[in-house]
Design a protein around this motif. Structure first.
Motif: not given
Length: 426
Positions: A144-148, A180-183
């Motif tokens: 959960k709540h994956i950062p950029r 990959v976590a895009y902003p």
């Protein structure tokens, strides 16, 4: 070396127990002593097999539900464990070894409530399963709540032991996956830049509106275009609504500048807000057919420049860059801006996005600002961090004619977030 010492220690312990029982049976004699010795032989055999069991022959794979997401999102991860020989195992602890980039939580826009707090957590995932003779095992969990950022999941650790707790085993498996976590973008509502002159008031919109009658070409229709600007001939020819493009409008390019200097960027949440604000403004301008360039200035001399894009979609290179960008230590923002002053003076509208204002910034802007361009500054910082020195620098920028928008935790949690620039020109 550690593993060899541990193996030798466990091996000697098991042999020592067997030797003690054998010696007891030999000296004591009788049914009971020999019964204890022979009863221990199956346990001894299991312990030896457990000690020699080839753990590295296990096959572990990881499946990620969505390898590309936006920051603050959740994903489901499934770990598949396979083995060929069904050796009985009492229990198994499966642990995901997370990289340092994932030891943060991103609660989306809510995270700005805690603007001045450090966002570091020990993210962990441990699951206990009881395999016994099963060859195929599965462990699933939700991250959960994956950062950029671009995160590399490389290691899975398993732990187990025998029934009696005499021998414990630990093994690391290399299982490589990318996430990959895009902003994310912010719900921003862009307002006008308010210019207050001594002779009266004048409003200048962020999107330049041309009054020129010189037509330089045509472009796709964008919301906000006047009805009289529609080129009906080109519309009929291309079967799509086309708008006249004036010469002055062609030259009305904007430049978004992100402060990526490490000096003064101690507030991690504030820095994340500058990245998300940068992406939001660039996406809005692209959708409105407003030509905009992007410039990132790093403290150690790292300069990333993306020229203006005529497309109505954001340049994928910018999105990828903002996904992986982090502050670089070195010179201050104002000092680094001097090195790219030519790019500032070439744009009609310059928007600086930063978490701090240093004394050199006003000096740089004074040298680069001309009557032909407008400068807006978005300062994102916690309310407690707005010291008297910072406010003094803000007033200095206003006196130079730069528009200033201050966003604290109070404004960043609103929906929409109003971005309004105020400036005073004498």
């Amino acid at each position: 070396m550690k593993e060899k010492v541990k193996f030798a220690s466990n091996f000697i312990t098991i042999l020592l127990l067997l030797a003690i029982l054998f010696a007891y049976a030999m000296f004591q004699g009788g049914f009971v002593s020999w019964f204890l010795f022979y009863s221990f032989l199956p346990i001894f055999l299991y312990q030896m097999l457990f000690l020699l069991y080839p753990w590295k022959k296990w096959k572990i794979t990881r499946k990620i539900s969505s390898p590309i997401i936006h920051s603050g999102g959740d994903i489901t991860v499934i770990l598949h464990l396979e083995r060929k020989f069904p050796f009985p195992l009492h229990y198994l602890i499966v642990e995901e070894v997370f990289p340092s980039s994932l030891h943060r939580y991103d609660f989306g826009q809510k995270k700005y409530q805690w603007m001045n707090q450090e966002n570091r957590v020990d993210r962990e995932m441990k699951a206990v399963i009881f395999p016994w003779f099963r060859r195929k095992l599965k462990v699933s969990y939700t991250m959960k709540h994956i950062p950029r950022g671009e995160h590399k999941l490389n290691v899975v650790r398993i732990k187990t032991g025998d029934v009696f707790g005499l021998v414990k085993k630990e093994c690391f498996f290399s299982v490589e996956n990318s996430l990959v976590a895009y902003p994310s973008t912010l719900p921003v509502q862009l307002q006008h830049i308010s210019l207050r002159y001594d002779t009266g008031n004048k409003l200048a919109a962020m999107k330049a509106v041309s009054n020129s009658n010189i037509v330089g070409g045509v472009r796709d229709y964008a919301p906000g275009d006047r009805f009289s600007w529609i080129d009906w001939k080109q519309t009929a020819k291309k079967n799509s609504m086309m708008t006249k493009e004036f010469e002055q409008e062609r030259n009305a390019a904007a430049l978004i500048v992100l402060n990526n200097c490490g000096k003064g960027l101690e507030n991690a949440n504030a820095y994340e807000a500058t990245v998300e604000m940068t992406l939001t403004l660039l996406e809005k301008m692209a959708k409105e057919s407003q030509e905009a360039s992007f410039l990132s200035v790093g403290g150690a001399g790292e300069i990333a420049y993306f020229p203006k894009n005529r497309s109505r979609t954001l340049n994928k290179g910018i999105q990828k860059y903002l996904t992986n960008v982090y502050p670089a230590n070195g010179e201050s923002f104002g000092e680094q801006l001097k090195k790219v002053s030519a790019k500032l003076s070439q744009s009609n509208l310059v928007i600086l996005i930063t978490t701090n204002i240093d004394p050199y910034l006003a000096e740089t802007l004074e040298q680069t600002m001309t009557n032909a361009n407008q400068v807006g500054l978005i300062l994102i910082q916690g309310k407690k961090m707005l010291t008297d020195d910072v406010r003094s620098h803000i007033e200095q920028l206003k006196r130079l004619g730069a528009g200033v928008c201050i966003l604290t935790e109070q404004q960043l949690v609103r929906n929409p977030i109003e971005v309004t620039f105020y400036e005073t020109v004498h």
